[in-house]
Design a protein around this motif. Structure first.
Motif, PDB file in Angstrom:
ATOM      1  N   ARG A  35     -68.806 -12.511  10.361  1.00 39.25           N
ATOM      2  CA  ARG A  35     -67.981 -13.582  10.918  1.00 39.25           C
ATOM      3  C   ARG A  35     -66.714 -12.985  11.514  1.00 39.25           C
ATOM      4  O   ARG A  35     -66.255 -11.924  11.074  1.00 39.25           O
ATOM      5  CB  ARG A  35     -67.630 -14.588   9.815  1.00 39.25           C
ATOM      6  CG  ARG A  35     -68.827 -15.387   9.321  1.00 39.25           C
ATOM      7  CD  ARG A  35     -68.437 -16.320   8.198  1.00 39.25           C
ATOM      8  NE  ARG A  35     -68.275 -15.617   6.938  1.00 39.25           N
ATOM      9  CZ  ARG A  35     -69.287 -15.258   6.153  1.00 39.25           C
ATOM     10  NH1 ARG A  35     -70.535 -15.520   6.500  1.00 39.25           N
ATOM     11  NH2 ARG A  35     -69.057 -14.626   5.006  1.00 39.25           N
ATOM     12  N   PRO A  36     -66.115 -13.635  12.505  1.00 38.92           N
ATOM     13  CA  PRO A  36     -64.853 -13.130  13.088  1.00 38.92           C
ATOM     14  C   PRO A  36     -63.755 -13.067  12.034  1.00 38.92           C
ATOM     15  O   PRO A  36     -63.753 -13.827  11.063  1.00 38.92           O
ATOM     16  CB  PRO A  36     -64.528 -14.162  14.176  1.00 38.92           C
ATOM     17  CG  PRO A  36     -65.839 -14.808  14.493  1.00 38.92           C
ATOM     18  CD  PRO A  36     -66.595 -14.848  13.193  1.00 38.92           C
ATOM     19  N   GLU A  39     -57.407 -15.271  12.421  1.00 38.21           N
ATOM     20  CA  GLU A  39     -56.143 -14.819  12.988  1.00 38.21           C
ATOM     21  C   GLU A  39     -55.079 -14.587  11.921  1.00 38.21           C
ATOM     22  O   GLU A  39     -54.276 -13.667  12.022  1.00 38.21           O
ATOM     23  CB  GLU A  39     -55.626 -15.840  14.009  1.00 38.21           C
ATOM     24  CG  GLU A  39     -56.425 -15.888  15.299  1.00 38.21           C
ATOM     25  CD  GLU A  39     -56.285 -14.614  16.130  1.00 38.21           C
ATOM     26  OE1 GLU A  39     -55.286 -13.894  15.944  1.00 38.21           O
ATOM     27  OE2 GLU A  39     -57.175 -14.342  16.944  1.00 38.21           O
ATOM     28  N   PHE A 194     -65.118  -4.409  14.126  1.00 34.94           N
ATOM     29  CA  PHE A 194     -64.651  -5.606  14.822  1.00 34.94           C
ATOM     30  C   PHE A 194     -63.749  -5.171  15.971  1.00 34.94           C
ATOM     31  O   PHE A 194     -62.949  -4.249  15.823  1.00 34.94           O
ATOM     32  CB  PHE A 194     -63.852  -6.511  13.873  1.00 34.94           C
ATOM     33  CG  PHE A 194     -64.624  -7.029  12.699  1.00 34.94           C
ATOM     34  CD1 PHE A 194     -65.090  -8.334  12.675  1.00 34.94           C
ATOM     35  CD2 PHE A 194     -64.889  -6.213  11.598  1.00 34.94           C
ATOM     36  CE1 PHE A 194     -65.806  -8.818  11.582  1.00 34.94           C
ATOM     37  CE2 PHE A 194     -65.599  -6.683  10.504  1.00 34.94           C
ATOM     38  CZ  PHE A 194     -66.067  -7.988  10.494  1.00 34.94           C
ATOM     39  N   ASN A 196     -60.919  -6.763  18.474  1.00 30.39           N
ATOM     40  CA  ASN A 196     -60.061  -7.943  18.637  1.00 30.39           C
ATOM     41  C   ASN A 196     -60.578  -9.117  17.811  1.00 30.39           C
ATOM     42  O   ASN A 196     -60.740 -10.236  18.305  1.00 30.39           O
ATOM     43  CB  ASN A 196     -59.921  -8.303  20.120  1.00 30.39           C
ATOM     44  CG  ASN A 196     -58.980  -7.363  20.851  1.00 30.39           C
ATOM     45  OD1 ASN A 196     -58.375  -6.473  20.249  1.00 30.39           O
ATOM     46  ND2 ASN A 196     -58.858  -7.540  22.154  1.00 30.39           N
ATOM     47  N   ASN A 197     -60.854  -8.810  16.550  1.00 32.92           N
ATOM     48  CA  ASN A 197     -61.259  -9.771  15.520  1.00 32.92           C
ATOM     49  C   ASN A 197     -62.706 -10.237  15.619  1.00 32.92           C
ATOM     50  O   ASN A 197     -63.181 -10.950  14.731  1.00 32.92           O
ATOM     51  CB  ASN A 197     -60.343 -11.006  15.509  1.00 32.92           C
ATOM     52  CG  ASN A 197     -58.896 -10.643  15.286  1.00 32.92           C
ATOM     53  OD1 ASN A 197     -58.586  -9.635  14.663  1.00 32.92           O
ATOM     54  ND2 ASN A 197     -57.995 -11.461  15.816  1.00 32.92           N
ATOM     55  N   GLN A 198     -63.421  -9.837  16.663  1.00 38.78           N
ATOM     56  CA  GLN A 198     -64.805 -10.257  16.828  1.00 38.78           C
ATOM     57  C   GLN A 198     -65.757  -9.158  16.351  1.00 38.78           C
ATOM     58  O   GLN A 198     -65.563  -7.979  16.673  1.00 38.78           O
ATOM     59  CB  GLN A 198     -65.104 -10.586  18.291  1.00 38.78           C
ATOM     60  CG  GLN A 198     -64.270 -11.723  18.856  1.00 38.78           C
ATOM     61  CD  GLN A 198     -64.464 -13.025  18.083  1.00 38.78           C
ATOM     62  OE1 GLN A 198     -65.602 -13.435  17.820  1.00 38.78           O
ATOM     63  NE2 GLN A 198     -63.358 -13.673  17.722  1.00 38.78           N
ATOM     64  N   ASP A 201     -71.543  -6.400  18.066  1.00 44.00           N
ATOM     65  CA  ASP A 201     -72.971  -6.687  18.045  1.00 44.00           C
ATOM     66  C   ASP A 201     -73.729  -5.464  17.523  1.00 44.00           C
ATOM     67  O   ASP A 201     -73.431  -4.339  17.919  1.00 44.00           O
ATOM     68  CB  ASP A 201     -73.444  -7.027  19.462  1.00 44.00           C
ATOM     69  CG  ASP A 201     -74.839  -7.640  19.473  1.00 44.00           C
ATOM     70  OD1 ASP A 201     -75.772  -6.970  19.015  1.00 44.00           O
ATOM     71  OD2 ASP A 201     -74.977  -8.776  19.953  1.00 44.00           O
ATOM     72  N   ALA A 217     -63.226  -5.944  26.239  1.00 40.13           N
ATOM     73  CA  ALA A 217     -62.047  -6.532  25.614  1.00 40.13           C
ATOM     74  C   ALA A 217     -60.792  -6.264  26.445  1.00 40.13           C
ATOM     75  O   ALA A 217     -59.924  -7.137  26.597  1.00 40.13           O
ATOM     76  CB  ALA A 217     -61.879  -5.969  24.197  1.00 40.13           C
TER      77      ALA A 217
END
Length: 226
Positions: A35-36, A39, A194, A196-198, A201, A217
């Motif tokens: 999961r991301p 923030e 991750f 930038n928080n993502q 894949d 990004a």
């Protein structure tokens, strides 16, 4: 002489770490659905959180965040590759490390505590580098703690303070906090990456895919004007 012994054959260890060539993740890995990063828990240069370990430009537009295990061979390979990425992207990239020692690795948690104890004397990344460079030695050593203390001496730490901090609550709490965050994100294997928080894949867990994700990004940041 004894404390310098762990650094013998460093060149050989480096060759072993690089032996995978261009592939970072050769081993068959368990699939995980990540999961991301929320923030409010993401590493921030303005957060002032001393437990967040950042390498590179603190204000870089792209953050590559890793949940890693010091006894994990693919994490060792990634550590070598991450240095190359920092050189390639310079001020455009920063790397954040969070501890995620796996239960299957006997000495991983103790290594994480050693890194955090070194961090309390401002030498986290020096210990990080040594632990990965010497991974093939300490992972199978009969007295891992003795080796960690020798590394601490070699990188110039106060040994009495290092020993105290390794056994103290603060190092334990930092490792546990990182691990708890990883658990909430669905981390099960390492390295978990991750951008930038993502979550990255799974198909991009290779040098080409990682560079492509970083470039995407950067492009997204440029378009947003951030």
């Amino acid at each position: 002489m004894k404390r310098y012994l762990p650094f013998v054959l460093v060149a050989g260890v480096a060759l072993i770490a690089l032996g995978s060539g261009a592939i970072l993740y050769r081993a068959k890995r368990q699939q995980q659905q990540l999961r991301p990063i929320p923030e409010n828990t993401a590493a921030s240069e303005t957060s002032g959180a001393e437990s967040v370990h950042i390498r590179g430009n603190p204000n870089a537009p792209v953050t590559l965040e890793e949940f890693g295990d010091f006894q994990c061979p693919p994490c060792g390979s990634f550590a070598t590759f991450s240095e190359q990425l920092l050189r390639e992207y310079d001020s455009r990239l920063r790397i954040v490390f969070r501890n995620f020692p796996l239960p299957a690795h006997e000495h991983a948690r103790e290594a994480a505590l050693a890194a955090e104890a070194a961090g309390m004397q401002g030498r986290f990344w020096e210990m990080y580098d040594v632990l990965y460079r010497e991974q093939v030695f300490w992972s199978y050593a009969p007295n891992t703690r003795e080796l960690f203390e020798s590394y601490a001496g070699t990188i110039g730490l106060n040994l009495d303070q290092f020993k105290k901090d390794m056994d103290g609550d603060k190092a334990r709490e930092r490792v546990d906090s990182d691990h708890a965050l990883g658990d909430t994100l669905g981390v099960k294997v390492t390295p978990a990456l991750f951008i930038n928080n993502q979550p990255l894949d799974p198909k991009d867990k290779n040098p080409e895919g990682l560079r492509a994700a970083i470039n995407a990004a950067l492009e997204a940041k440029a378009k947003s004007g951030a």
